[in-house]
Design a protein around this motif. Structure first.
Motif, PDB file in Angstrom:
ATOM      1  N   ILE A   1       0.590  -1.303   0.171  1.00 51.90           N
ATOM      2  CA  ILE A   1       0.119  -0.168  -0.076  1.00 51.90           C
ATOM      3  C   ILE A   1       0.852   1.302   0.248  1.00 51.90           C
ATOM      4  N   SER A   2       1.737   1.182   0.418  1.00 49.78           N
ATOM      5  CA  SER A   2       2.443   2.637   0.911  1.00 49.78           C
ATOM      6  C   SER A   2       3.691   1.957  -0.095  1.00 49.78           C
ATOM      7  N   LEU A   3       3.957   1.567  -0.854  1.00 50.39           N
ATOM      8  CA  LEU A   3       5.074   1.455  -2.087  1.00 50.39           C
ATOM      9  C   LEU A   3       3.910   1.943  -3.592  1.00 50.39           C
ATOM     10  N   GLN A   4       2.558   1.358  -2.645  1.00 49.44           N
ATOM     11  CA  GLN A   4       1.651   2.243  -4.455  1.00 49.44           C
ATOM     12  C   GLN A   4       1.289   3.539  -4.231  1.00 49.44           C
ATOM     13  N   SER A   5       1.200   4.087  -2.926  1.00 49.83           N
ATOM     14  CA  SER A   5       0.929   5.176  -2.608  1.00 49.83           C
ATOM     15  C   SER A   5       2.105   6.583  -3.754  1.00 49.83           C
ATOM     16  N   GLU A   6       3.120   6.129  -3.451  1.00 48.74           N
ATOM     17  CA  GLU A   6       4.248   6.660  -3.987  1.00 48.74           C
ATOM     18  C   GLU A   6       4.235   6.268  -5.119  1.00 48.74           C
ATOM     19  N   LEU A   7       4.341   4.869  -6.151  1.00 45.23           N
ATOM     20  CA  LEU A   7       4.800   5.005  -7.081  1.00 45.23           C
ATOM     21  C   LEU A   7       3.234   5.202  -8.172  1.00 45.23           C
ATOM     22  N   LYS A   8       2.329   4.751  -7.387  1.00 47.36           N
ATOM     23  CA  LYS A   8       1.119   4.126  -8.301  1.00 47.36           C
ATOM     24  C   LYS A   8       1.012   3.349 -10.130  1.00 47.36           C
ATOM     25  N   LYS A   9       1.673   2.193  -9.256  1.00 45.33           N
ATOM     26  CA  LYS A   9       1.503   1.064 -10.416  1.00 45.33           C
ATOM     27  C   LYS A   9       0.229   0.885 -10.919  1.00 45.33           C
ATOM     28  N   THR A  10       0.340  -0.007 -11.677  1.00 43.78           N
ATOM     29  CA  THR A  10      -1.202  -0.258 -12.210  1.00 43.78           C
ATOM     30  C   THR A  10      -0.800  -2.141 -11.458  1.00 43.78           C
ATOM     31  N   ILE A  11      -1.147  -2.450 -10.236  1.00 45.81           N
ATOM     32  CA  ILE A  11      -1.581  -3.689  -9.734  1.00 45.81           C
ATOM     33  C   ILE A  11      -2.953  -4.933 -10.221  1.00 45.81           C
ATOM     34  N   VAL A  12      -2.034  -6.251 -10.401  1.00 44.28           N
ATOM     35  CA  VAL A  12      -3.937  -6.832 -10.781  1.00 44.28           C
ATOM     36  C   VAL A  12      -2.971  -8.009  -9.952  1.00 44.28           C
ATOM     37  N   PHE A  13      -3.522  -7.547  -8.098  1.00 40.34           N
ATOM     38  CA  PHE A  13      -3.197  -9.083  -7.256  1.00 40.34           C
ATOM     39  C   PHE A  13      -4.411  -9.829  -7.161  1.00 40.34           C
ATOM     40  N   ILE A  14      -4.181 -10.901  -7.519  1.00 40.54           N
ATOM     41  CA  ILE A  14      -4.793 -12.352  -6.893  1.00 40.54           C
ATOM     42  C   ILE A  14      -5.310 -12.220  -5.277  1.00 40.54           C
ATOM     43  N   THR A  15      -6.440 -13.056  -4.899  1.00 41.81           N
ATOM     44  CA  THR A  15      -6.453 -13.444  -3.652  1.00 41.81           C
ATOM     45  C   THR A  15      -7.855 -14.628  -3.077  1.00 41.81           C
ATOM     46  N   HIS A  16      -7.307 -15.296  -2.418  1.00 41.50           N
ATOM     47  CA  HIS A  16      -8.681 -15.750  -2.278  1.00 41.50           C
ATOM     48  C   HIS A  16      -9.133 -15.519  -0.759  1.00 41.50           C
ATOM     49  N   ASP A  17      -8.706 -14.577  -0.341  1.00 36.66           N
ATOM     50  CA  ASP A  17      -8.513 -13.687   0.641  1.00 36.66           C
ATOM     51  C   ASP A  17      -9.483 -12.579   0.446  1.00 36.66           C
ATOM     52  N   LEU A  18     -10.989 -12.629   1.137  1.00 37.70           N
ATOM     53  CA  LEU A  18     -11.839 -11.014   1.411  1.00 37.70           C
ATOM     54  C   LEU A  18     -10.743 -10.274   1.720  1.00 37.70           C
ATOM     55  N   ASP A  19     -10.598 -10.040   3.852  1.00 36.36           N
ATOM     56  CA  ASP A  19      -9.862  -9.236   4.198  1.00 36.36           C
ATOM     57  C   ASP A  19      -8.581  -8.359   2.900  1.00 36.36           C
ATOM     58  N   GLU A  20      -7.974  -9.026   2.186  1.00 38.95           N
ATOM     59  CA  GLU A  20      -7.185  -8.821   1.657  1.00 38.95           C
ATOM     60  C   GLU A  20      -8.096  -7.963   1.004  1.00 38.95           C
ATOM     61  N   SER A  21      -8.283  -8.232  -0.194  1.00 36.55           N
ATOM     62  CA  SER A  21      -9.299  -8.222  -1.381  1.00 36.55           C
ATOM     63  C   SER A  21      -9.675  -6.317  -0.820  1.00 36.55           C
ATOM     64  N   LEU A  22     -10.236  -6.408   0.293  1.00 41.36           N
ATOM     65  CA  LEU A  22     -10.688  -5.258   0.758  1.00 41.36           C
ATOM     66  C   LEU A  22     -10.060  -4.260   0.984  1.00 41.36           C
ATOM     67  N   ARG A  23      -8.641  -4.698   1.708  1.00 37.28           N
ATOM     68  CA  ARG A  23      -7.697  -3.883   2.057  1.00 37.28           C
ATOM     69  C   ARG A  23      -6.597  -3.383   0.874  1.00 37.28           C
ATOM     70  N   LEU A  24      -6.891  -3.392  -0.207  1.00 41.28           N
ATOM     71  CA  LEU A  24      -6.106  -3.277  -1.045  1.00 41.28           C
ATOM     72  C   LEU A  24      -6.146  -2.732  -2.399  1.00 41.28           C
ATOM     73  N   GLY A  25      -7.637  -3.508  -2.956  1.00 42.65           N
ATOM     74  CA  GLY A  25      -7.964  -3.372  -3.900  1.00 42.65           C
ATOM     75  C   GLY A  25      -8.854  -1.696  -4.144  1.00 42.65           C
ATOM     76  N   ASN A  26      -8.254  -0.893  -4.928  1.00 44.37           N
ATOM     77  CA  ASN A  26      -9.637  -0.106  -5.463  1.00 44.37           C
ATOM     78  C   ASN A  26     -10.487  -0.309  -6.047  1.00 44.37           C
ATOM     79  N   HIS A  27     -10.605  -1.590  -6.733  1.00 48.36           N
ATOM     80  CA  HIS A  27     -11.735  -2.357  -8.056  1.00 48.36           C
ATOM     81  C   HIS A  27     -11.551  -3.463  -7.331  1.00 48.36           C
ATOM     82  N   ILE A  28     -12.287  -4.437  -7.835  1.00 45.21           N
ATOM     83  CA  ILE A  28     -12.244  -6.056  -7.084  1.00 45.21           C
ATOM     84  C   ILE A  28     -13.440  -7.402  -7.972  1.00 45.21           C
TER      85      ILE A  28
END
Ligand SMILES: Nc1ncnc2c1ncn2[C@@H]1O[C@H](COP(=O)(O)OP(=O)(O)OP(=O)(O)O)[C@@H](O)[C@H]1O
Ligand SMILES: [Mg+2]
Length: 340
Positions: free
Chosen positions: A207-234
């Protein structure tokens, strides 16, 4: 223009994928197709747009098609039908050389099962993408060491993958992706083999890396908490079909079907709701009350809920300039936290 655009992708695994396309298009289920033809439906008419600089999370049960989807983006898998555009370029139109360049410079990938080179040390693995770009060894090692440190593996740089635990190998994969500094990062269950403390640490780092670098990240997870924490969209996949795409709040508050509802049924809503989402607009008039608490509009309900529930406090929701945008009272809490 979106950074990544996926249009009507179908992926059928088997000997004669084209021969079962019509059946899939006519609405046959994954089970029917497998039973009647022996082919597996990996993806069934998936379309998505991913914007520059966002973290786009893909979620779904095992076998729902997440890895298949992400592997289309760098053409590790080719679609049975449909197109994939990256910055407007159709990845299927790239010739061999262009594809190599594209993978080297545009995208990095953290694989679900690490994908490390067994005969290379940690530092060699992490520097691999840079080696492919003909960066000198000295420069490579410098960058690699930075990333090794960032993922908490200092001291292990000269070890081989089989000398590391699964979670450590996963962090090597992550360091390797970070080292290439490509503007699109594909992360397939990148944190799933980590134990909870390190996992939550890595999420924070991302999250902190992302707030600086603004990469486009496609992130796969099984974990709902993780997806809610990281995702702008899910995006949520079920048996190869895309069943919902939305913001964390959309997904939690308005699940599109029973499958999504089952994912979110036990979620702590206070974790995803920001003050501005649940407040009543200031225009509606100011509620009275002695006890008041000032809260920033982007604060999550989870953070200030404990301060207000016991004391019947009225929350004044403010923007960064300190202007009042709205109010939260028991009424707003009731309607946002109590499930209908
Ligand atoms: N190379 C392949 N050959 C045949 N079938 C495949 C192949 N790769 C994937 N599949 C099938 O496609 C479907 C989607 O698989 P995929 O690996 O994308 O799932 P996933 O959502 O990533 O699951 P997991 O959470 O377990 O990693 C599954 O039914 C799987 O059996
Ligand atoms: Mg997978």
């Amino acid at each position: 223009m979106s950074k990544i655009e996926i249009n009507n992708i179908y992926k059928i695994f088997g000997n004669k994928p084209q021969s079962v396309m019509q059946m899939v298009k006519d609405g046959a289920t994954k089970e029917e197709v497998l039973e009647k033809t022996g082919h597996t439906v990996g993806l069934d008419n998936v379309s998505l747009k991913i914007e520059e600089g966002e973290t786009f999370v893909c979620m779904g049960l095992s076998g729902s098609g997440k890895s298949t989807l992400i592997r289309h983006l760098n053409r590790l898998i080719e679609p049975t039908s449909g197109e994939i555009l990256v910055e407007g370029t159709n990845v299927m139109s790239l010739n061999k050389q262009e594809l190599i360049e594209f993978r080297r410079h545009k995208m990095s990938m953290v694989f679900q099962r690490f994908g490390l080179f067994p005969h290379k040390t940690v530092i060699q693995n992490v520097g691999y993408g840079l080696e492919m770009r003909n960066i000198t060894q000295e420069e490579r090692n410098k960058i690699a060491m930075e990333k090794i440190e960032a993922v908490g593996l200092s001291g292990f740089e000269n070890q081989y993958p089989n000398q590391l635990s699964g979670g450590m190998q996963q962090r090597v994969g992550l360091a390797r992706a970070l080292a290439t500094d490509s503007d699109i990062m594909l992360m397939d269950e990148a944190f799933s083999a980590l134990d909870p403390l390190i996992r939550s640490d890595m999420q924070k780092q991302l999250i902190s890396l992302q707030s600086e670098l603004k990469k486009t990240i496609v992130f796969i997870t099984h974990d709902l908490d993780e997806s809610l924490r990281l995702g702008n969209h899910i995006a949520i996949l079920n048996a190869g079909k895309l069943v919902q795409v939305g913001t964390p709040v959309d997904i939690v508050m308005n699940p599109a079907d029973d499958y999504v509802a089952a994912f979110v049924k036990d979620v702590n809503r206070a974790k995803v709701l920001k003050a501005k989402v649940i407040m009543t607009d200031a225009k509606e008039g100011q509620p009275s009350g002695e006890n008041r608490l000032k809260v920033h509009e982007d604060e999550f309900l989870e953070e200030f809920l404990p301060k207000i529930v016991l004391n019947d406090v009225v929350v004044d929701v403010v923007d960064s300039a300190g202007h009042i945008k709205g109010y939260i009272t028991n009424k707003e809490l009731q309607s946002s936290l109590v499930k209908s």
